[in-house]
Motif scaffolding. Structure first.
Motif, mmCIF file in Angstrom:
data_model
loop_
_atom_site.group_PDB
_atom_site.id
_atom_site.type_symbol
_atom_site.label_atom_id
_atom_site.label_comp_id
_atom_site.label_asym_id
_atom_site.label_seq_id
_atom_site.Cartn_x
_atom_site.Cartn_y
_atom_site.Cartn_z
ATOM 1 N N TRP A 111 5.070 -3.398 14.006
ATOM 2 C CA TRP A 111 5.484 -3.320 12.872
ATOM 3 C C TRP A 111 4.638 -3.554 11.508
ATOM 4 O O TRP A 111 4.993 -4.182 10.768
ATOM 5 C CB TRP A 111 6.966 -4.109 12.543
ATOM 6 C CG TRP A 111 7.721 -3.760 13.569
ATOM 7 C CD1 TRP A 111 8.004 -4.249 14.903
ATOM 8 C CD2 TRP A 111 8.820 -2.882 13.462
ATOM 9 N NE1 TRP A 111 9.023 -3.626 15.573
ATOM 10 C CE2 TRP A 111 9.799 -2.842 14.741
ATOM 11 C CE3 TRP A 111 9.349 -1.804 12.482
ATOM 12 C CZ2 TRP A 111 10.661 -1.847 14.904
ATOM 13 C CZ3 TRP A 111 10.178 -1.032 12.800
ATOM 14 C CH2 TRP A 111 10.732 -0.992 13.963
ATOM 15 N N GLY A 112 3.540 -3.372 11.698
ATOM 16 C CA GLY A 112 2.560 -3.252 10.765
ATOM 17 C C GLY A 112 1.780 -4.853 10.692
ATOM 18 O O GLY A 112 1.062 -4.763 9.598
ATOM 19 N N GLU A 139 -1.509 -5.021 14.881
ATOM 20 C CA GLU A 139 -0.904 -4.328 15.314
ATOM 21 C C GLU A 139 -1.278 -3.594 16.660
ATOM 22 O O GLU A 139 -2.544 -2.928 16.526
ATOM 23 C CB GLU A 139 -0.365 -3.104 14.317
ATOM 24 C CG GLU A 139 0.803 -2.124 14.598
ATOM 25 C CD GLU A 139 1.342 -1.227 13.601
ATOM 26 O OE1 GLU A 139 0.943 -0.177 13.978
ATOM 27 O OE2 GLU A 139 1.423 -1.482 12.482
ATOM 28 N N PRO A 167 -0.983 -0.556 19.642
ATOM 29 C CA PRO A 167 -0.332 0.660 19.982
ATOM 30 C C PRO A 167 1.158 0.645 20.692
ATOM 31 O O PRO A 167 1.906 1.851 20.714
ATOM 32 C CB PRO A 167 -1.361 1.489 20.619
ATOM 33 C CG PRO A 167 -2.246 0.602 21.064
ATOM 34 C CD PRO A 167 -2.063 -0.524 20.430
ATOM 35 N N ARG A 183 10.604 2.596 15.089
ATOM 36 C CA ARG A 183 9.698 2.941 14.181
ATOM 37 C C ARG A 183 9.444 4.274 14.010
ATOM 38 O O ARG A 183 9.152 4.930 15.106
ATOM 39 C CB ARG A 183 8.647 1.963 14.201
ATOM 40 C CG ARG A 183 7.361 2.257 13.163
ATOM 41 C CD ARG A 183 6.195 1.386 13.366
ATOM 42 N NE ARG A 183 5.326 2.206 14.172
ATOM 43 C CZ ARG A 183 4.187 1.910 14.881
ATOM 44 N NH1 ARG A 183 3.818 0.513 14.903
ATOM 45 N NH2 ARG A 183 3.538 2.665 15.418
ATOM 46 N N ASP A 201 6.894 6.985 12.877
ATOM 47 C CA ASP A 201 5.461 7.328 12.452
ATOM 48 C C ASP A 201 5.573 8.581 11.407
ATOM 49 O O ASP A 201 4.732 8.905 10.993
ATOM 50 C CB ASP A 201 4.163 7.159 13.281
ATOM 51 C CG ASP A 201 4.431 5.814 13.809
ATOM 52 O OD1 ASP A 201 4.562 4.837 13.224
ATOM 53 O OD2 ASP A 201 3.767 5.725 15.200
ATOM 54 N N GLY A 202 6.421 9.401 11.817
ATOM 55 C CA GLY A 202 6.467 10.744 11.412
ATOM 56 C C GLY A 202 7.617 11.063 10.482
ATOM 57 O O GLY A 202 8.044 10.790 9.374
ATOM 58 N N ARG A 234 11.465 4.490 7.648
ATOM 59 C CA ARG A 234 10.486 4.667 8.557
ATOM 60 C C ARG A 234 10.256 3.302 9.532
ATOM 61 O O ARG A 234 9.840 3.510 10.826
ATOM 62 C CB ARG A 234 9.195 4.996 8.192
ATOM 63 C CG ARG A 234 8.881 6.216 7.410
ATOM 64 C CD ARG A 234 7.700 6.737 6.868
ATOM 65 N NE ARG A 234 7.057 7.204 7.825
ATOM 66 C CZ ARG A 234 5.565 7.687 7.693
ATOM 67 N NH1 ARG A 234 5.322 7.781 6.579
ATOM 68 N NH2 ARG A 234 5.029 8.175 8.780
ATOM 69 N N ARG A 235 10.449 2.261 9.004
ATOM 70 C CA ARG A 235 10.207 0.801 9.455
ATOM 71 C C ARG A 235 11.641 -0.124 9.310
ATOM 72 O O ARG A 235 11.453 -0.789 8.153
ATOM 73 C CB ARG A 235 9.039 -0.103 8.934
ATOM 74 C CG ARG A 235 7.839 0.835 9.534
ATOM 75 C CD ARG A 235 6.426 0.294 9.020
ATOM 76 N NE ARG A 235 5.490 1.073 9.517
ATOM 77 C CZ ARG A 235 4.490 0.501 10.217
ATOM 78 N NH1 ARG A 235 4.433 -0.754 10.832
ATOM 79 N NH2 ARG A 235 3.342 1.197 10.752
#
Length: 169
Positions: free
Chosen positions: A11-12, A16, A18, A55, A57-58, A167-168
């Motif tokens: 979460w950033g 972080e 993958p 989360r 990412d796009g 997004r998050r």
């Protein structure tokens, strides 16, 4: 690609990771069947009493281009659902193409981006490339499969607000 972050560092955080790819077809299908948004624009899947927030990412939906039985272009989500009709197209400064439809926001997958851009044409029938070469021209409408839809530019800081998702969460 769904990923699991078992150590909670997805979460950033500065470290972080993958995450671990989820590869089980049954789990992927389960997530796809139960993938939805709450009223605040947070996307999740429901696992019994547990709500698992995602989360993004796009965008909530990753879109691919296919053709229907008549050969007309058809957008399909990463979960295999038909997507659309598109009510608005958005292009960001990095060249990503987003769509808005009743199902929520979608991002055209990189592997299909060139094909989608080739399929889109201006309201007067010109290729979309004409507009991309002169993006300072007024916002215009484009056609995909005969449906006229507005196209606009989208700044990175306006993504969540304009497309209505978090997004998050």
């Amino acid at each position: 690609q769904w990923r699991l972050h078992p150590h909670g560092r997805g979460w950033g955080a500065p470290d972080e990771e993958p995450g671990e790819a989820i590869t089980s077809p049954q789990i992927i299908a389960f997530i796809g069947r139960n993938f939805q948004a709450d009223d605040a624009g947070r996307w999740f899947f429901q696992n019994g009493p547990q709500r698992v927030y995602v989360r993004l990412d796009g965008a909530p939906w990753i879109l691919g281009l296919e053709t229907d039985a008549q050969g007309s272009p058809l957008l399909r989500t990463h979960t295999g659902l038909d997507y659309g009709p598109v009510t608005h197209w958005w292009l960001d400064p990095e060249g990503r193409l987003y769509a808005q439809a009743g199902q929520g926001a979608g991002l055209v997958a990189d592997r299909d981006l060139a094909r989608v851009l080739d399929t889109l044409c201006t309201a007067d029938g010109r290729p979309l490339d004409d507009w991309l070469e002169n993006p300072d021209a007024p916002v215009m409408a484009v056609h995909l499969g005969g449906t006229e839809t507005p196209l606009g530019l989208l700044s990175a800081d306006a993504l969540e607000t304009t497309l209505g998702f978090i997004r998050r969460p």
